[in-house]
Design an enzyme around this catalytic site. Structure first.
Site, mmCIF file in Angstrom:
data_model
loop_
_atom_site.group_PDB
_atom_site.id
_atom_site.type_symbol
_atom_site.label_atom_id
_atom_site.label_comp_id
_atom_site.label_asym_id
_atom_site.label_seq_id
_atom_site.Cartn_x
_atom_site.Cartn_y
_atom_site.Cartn_z
ATOM 1 C CG LEU A 127 -1.941 -1.097 1.340
ATOM 2 C CD1 LEU A 127 -2.640 -1.048 2.690
ATOM 3 C CD2 LEU A 127 -2.950 -1.005 0.208
ATOM 4 N N GLY A 128 2.038 1.196 0.559
ATOM 5 C CA GLY A 128 2.901 2.368 0.649
ATOM 6 C C GLY A 128 4.022 2.101 1.632
ATOM 7 N N GLY B 218 6.209 4.097 5.055
ATOM 8 C CA GLY B 218 6.399 5.217 5.962
ATOM 9 C C GLY B 218 7.695 5.087 6.721
ATOM 10 C CG PHE C 177 7.019 0.807 11.640
ATOM 11 C CD1 PHE C 177 7.130 0.882 13.022
ATOM 12 C CD2 PHE C 177 6.895 -0.444 11.057
ATOM 13 C CE1 PHE C 177 7.126 -0.268 13.794
ATOM 14 C CE2 PHE C 177 6.908 -1.601 11.816
ATOM 15 C CZ PHE C 177 7.023 -1.507 13.203
ATOM 16 N N PRO D 246 7.469 -0.622 5.133
ATOM 17 C CG PRO D 246 7.930 -2.626 4.038
ATOM 18 C CD PRO D 246 8.539 -1.622 4.970
ATOM 19 C CB VAL D 247 1.770 -0.108 4.981
ATOM 20 C CG1 VAL D 247 0.411 -0.555 5.516
ATOM 21 C CG2 VAL D 247 2.473 0.797 5.993
ATOM 22 C CG ASP E 81 5.283 11.496 12.851
ATOM 23 O OD1 ASP E 81 5.534 12.590 12.297
ATOM 24 O OD2 ASP E 81 5.507 10.401 12.317
#
Length: 812
Positions: A507-508, A510, A512, A514-515, A626
């Site tokens: 999905l994307g 960030g 942290f 990948p998701v 954040d």
């Protein structure tokens, strides 16, 4: 002589008596009671008190066709408050309100007329419209009140259904409870203004049937070749922020009505003098394929097929087991992920009712080729079609979500062009493309093998090094932590759910890592965050997020379903948000045009309530640290949910400020005090203010800085100070907004981004301000990023992770 005068008087009485009973108008001071009625000049309609059958136990005041038997009622005033006896009266009270009074003079029903007329009259027009107007005026614009503005279950020629794109309010047809009880029933027929306006039937709030969007001739979901022989449809007309629909008769000799029945079916009738009965022209819904979304997403319904549900080409059943058992509610999913480039193509699905347009985008001036190009260039676009089918088609209609509620129609249908991956185009591909793909695939496999060997060597080296350096959290650490109570998943379960973390499920990415999107064996969709080896975060942030969000429950916070720890793997499993993150929509030129002001204000208010919960209402006092648009996820109803708690910190009850040597956050959202090494709840307020201004403007704070050498906060302050706040508002909002509400949000956003934390409101104050329950102080000049970094002696570059004095900034 005297006898002749008496004879003349009697003759006059007989002559005028029927005319008194056939009046179409009553004036102030006059009344209508008992069996007295108003009759339109044409003699088509009659208005008065009536009851159903032979019973006089319940009386209503309404309008019906005068010469049609049995009585066909088209409008009822007191539909929810029937009279218990015949001693009732209709009159124009105080020259302004039309009222129905019972036997003791109590008001049973009244119009909502507020204006006062000099010489008011009540008149039954030839159209069947009961109006209050000035006696000498016939212009519809001068009507003080009209029954056509308050329809019941019947739509007559000349009547219009209206909906507001701003407030969502509408005039709708509402069903009777049954054929002998005109009280408001559960079914409604109205124009839904989300996306491209379309006509729908609902049961309460449940969508049952879409009559479809307007295609230039009629509603796409209930086409009839015979309609245009009798009616001139004015269709859906966009007037500023309002949408309306109605029709006129092509011949004055035609008697027609549309009705929403007590069983939730919309029907069109013509009166036949030959058979002396109503003839049905069309109805909807008429078969199983008209039941809303009966085949689920990305599927087509065709009553001539067995079974009648079928996945679109390039899609497969989400659950084959359920699909084969004729349970299609889960719908279909793509067989091959889109490449999001010119290799994708389109397959035509001919002669269908276009899918639900509530999440669509449209442009009346574009042609079909321009429409195709726009859809191809936008990765989120799933399909396109002509907006209007007249003269070969015109206009552009785009979809950006799953295709829902589509069916094959025998006539009056449209062609839909669905985006698919190149591999789904079949013979439409060429040999060069296939050869290129084959050669590329072989090269890719060799590269992957080489990379795999390098990664394996590197991980073994790091693992050996970390044994003496860093503690690795295990399942046991999580289970033994008394503050954490969430399910622990096996790695194999999550790997299977995400197709082994396939790139097509990604999905994307960030801070942290990948998701990925996944689906558990029970059919539940999930979002999986996988800690990356290259991430600036590690086990500390992982456990921090698990410990915090496991104990937080709020409608505006994302729900953590569980976690997974195995060897070096760190996984967080969340509920899946179908509309993904706010930045994915608000900063996209096309998607943002679908997000009207009411939804944007709903998102702003939801974020505020979520942050207030973190700061004051949860059992822990938490500073998120954040907050940004990419950490605001949106569910199917566009409700915002705050996510990503890896950097959050818990505050004590009496603790006001925290200190840190490791300042973390995201450029454009970090408050000035965070740069200096301190943070508090007011740091989140600053970030919230930036988000509010971005939602209103539709542009990123730091995008402003790089493009104009001026950040969004500075620009907002400038236009606010110059009393030109309209220049800040996203152009895609058009006129669909309440300006006073938008200006209030700009004002609140500026208050939240003040330089000094003590000048910012707390979140409880923000929520009160958004609700209009608290006055707004005058904002000072806000914190500007050029001030913070422009004169730095360290030649600091925005967007980098270079060091500056005193603190280390981990920007994401």
């Amino acid at each position: 002589m005297e006898s002749s005068k008496v004879l003349l008087l009697v003759s006059l009485l007989f002559y005028f008596t029927p005319r008194l009973n056939a009046l179409d108008t009553i004036s102030a001071g006059q009344s209508l009671k008992g069996s007295e009625t108003l009759i339109s000049q044409s003699g088509t309609f009659e208005a008065g008190f009536f009851s159903f059958g032979d019973s006089n136990s319940f009386l209503y005041f309404g309008v019906w066709y005068k010469n049609i038997s049995p009585r066909t009622v088209v409008w009822v005033a007191n539909r929810d408050t029937p009279l218990g006896n015949s001693s009732c009266v209709l009159q124009l009270k105080n020259g302004r309100k039309l009222v129905i009074l019972d036997s003791i003079g109590a008001t049973i029903w009244s119009s909502n007329l507020s204006a006062t007329a000099k010489k008011p009259v009540v008149q039954l027009l030839q159209s069947g419209n009961l109006v209050v107007k000035e006696a000498n005026s016939s212009a519809a614009a001068n009507f003080l009140w009209q029954s056509f503005d308050y329809p019941g279950d019947t739509l007559l020629p000349g009547m219009r259904l209206r909906s507001s794109k701003v407030s969502g309010q509408n005039t709708s047809l509402t069903s009777w409870r049954n054929t002998q009880d005109p009280a408001i029933g559960p079914y409604s027929f109205f124009i839904d203004t989300h996306g491209l306006p379309q006509a729908v039937i609902t049961y309460g709030r449940t969508l049952l049937f879409r009559a479809g969007s307007w295609n230039g001739y009629f509603f796409a979901g209930i086409p009839s070749q015979t309609l245009n022989k009798y009616f001139n449809f004015t269709g859906i007309v966009l007037t500023g922020t309002n949408v309306s629909y109605g029709y006129e008769l092509l011949s004055s000799s035609i008697i027609s009505r549309f009705i929403l029945t007590s069983t939730g079916i919309v029907q069109s009738f013509l009166w036949s003098d030959q058979t002396e009965s109503w003839q049905l022209l069309l109805a909807g819904p008429v078969d199983q394929c008209d039941n809303y979304a009966i085949c689920g997403a990305n599927a087509n319904c065709d009553v001539n097929n067995t079974p009648f549900c079928d996945c679109l080409h390039g899609f497969i059943p989400k659950s084959l087991e359920k699909w084969n058992s004729l349970n299609w509610s889960g719908g279909c999913v793509r067989r091959t992920k889109l490449e999001c480039d010119s290799r994708d193509g389109f397959l035509k699905v001919p002669s269908v009712k276009l899918p639900n347009t509530s999440h669509s985008w449209f442009n009346v001036k574009m042609n079909l080729k321009q429409c195709e190009n726009m859809c191809l260039k936008n990765c989120s676009c799933t399909a396109y079609a002509n907006l209007d089918i007249r003269d070969g088609g015109s206009g552009c209609l785009l979809w950006f979500s799953d295709i829902v509620d589509m069916r094959t129609l025998p006539y009056g249908a449209q062609d839909l062009y669905v985006k698919v991956a190149a591999s789904e185009l079949g013979h439409k591909g060429n040999k060069k493309l296939l050869a290129g793909i084959l050669a590329g695939s072989i090269s890719l496999i060799l590269v992957i093998i080489l990379i795999g060997v390098v990664i394996l060597w590197w991980r073994m080296k790091l693992k050996k090094k970390d044994k003496n350096k860093t503690k690795i959290w295990s399942h046991t650490d999580v289970r033994e932590n008394e503050d954490i109570d969430i399910p622990i998943f096996d790695f194999s379960t999550i790997a299977k759910a995400t197709n082994h973390f396939s790139i097509s499920n990604k999905l994307g990415e960030g801070g942290f890592g990948p998701v990925y999107k996944g689906t558990l064996t029970n059919g539940q969709d999930i979002a999986v965050k996988r800690l990356s080896n290259n991430s600036g975060q590690g086990s500390e942030e992982f456990l921090n997020e698990v410990a915090l969000i496991a104990n937080l429950q709020h409608r505006n916070l994302v729900k953590l379903i569980g976690c997974c720890i195995q060897d070096d793997e760190r996984l967080l499993i969340y509920e899946f948000m179908i509309n993904r993150s706010l930045d994915n929509i608000i900063f996209d030129q096309i998607k943002s045009s679908l997000l009207h002001w009411t939804q944007r204000f709903q998102i702003i208010s939801g974020i505020a309530r979520g942050v207030l919960y973190l700061h004051e209402d949860s059992r822990l006092r938490i500073v998120h640290r954040d907050l940004k648009t990419s950490n605001i996820l949106l569910d199917e109803h566009m409700n915002p949910k705050i996510s990503d708690f890896g950097l959050a910190r818990i505050f004590g009850v009496d603790e006001a400020e925290g200190k840190t040597k490791r300042v973390v956050g995201t450029f454009g959202y970090i408050s000035p005090e965070c740069i200096r090494g301190s943070f508090s709840v007011k740091s989140d307020v600053f970030s919230f203010g930036v988000i509010v201004l971005e939602i209103i403007c539709g542009k990123k704070n730091m995008e402003f800085f790089h493009n104009y050498n001026l950040d969004l906060l500075c620009y907002a302050w400038r236009v606010w100070s110059e009393e030109k706040p309209l220049e800040l508002i996203d152009e895609s909002l058009g006129d669909s907004m309440a300006l006073s509400e938008v200006f209030r949000c700009i004002h609140i956003g500026l208050l939240c981004v003040q330089e000094r934390p003590e000048d910012r409101p707390d979140m409880s104050g923000v929520v009160l301000m958004l609700n209009g329950e608290k006055s707004l102080p005058i904002p000072k000049e806000p914190a500007f990023y050029p001030q913070q970094f422009g004169s730095s002696s360290n030649n600091y570059e925005l967007g980098s992770t270079n060091e500056i004095s005193v603190t280390q900034l981990d920007a994401r």
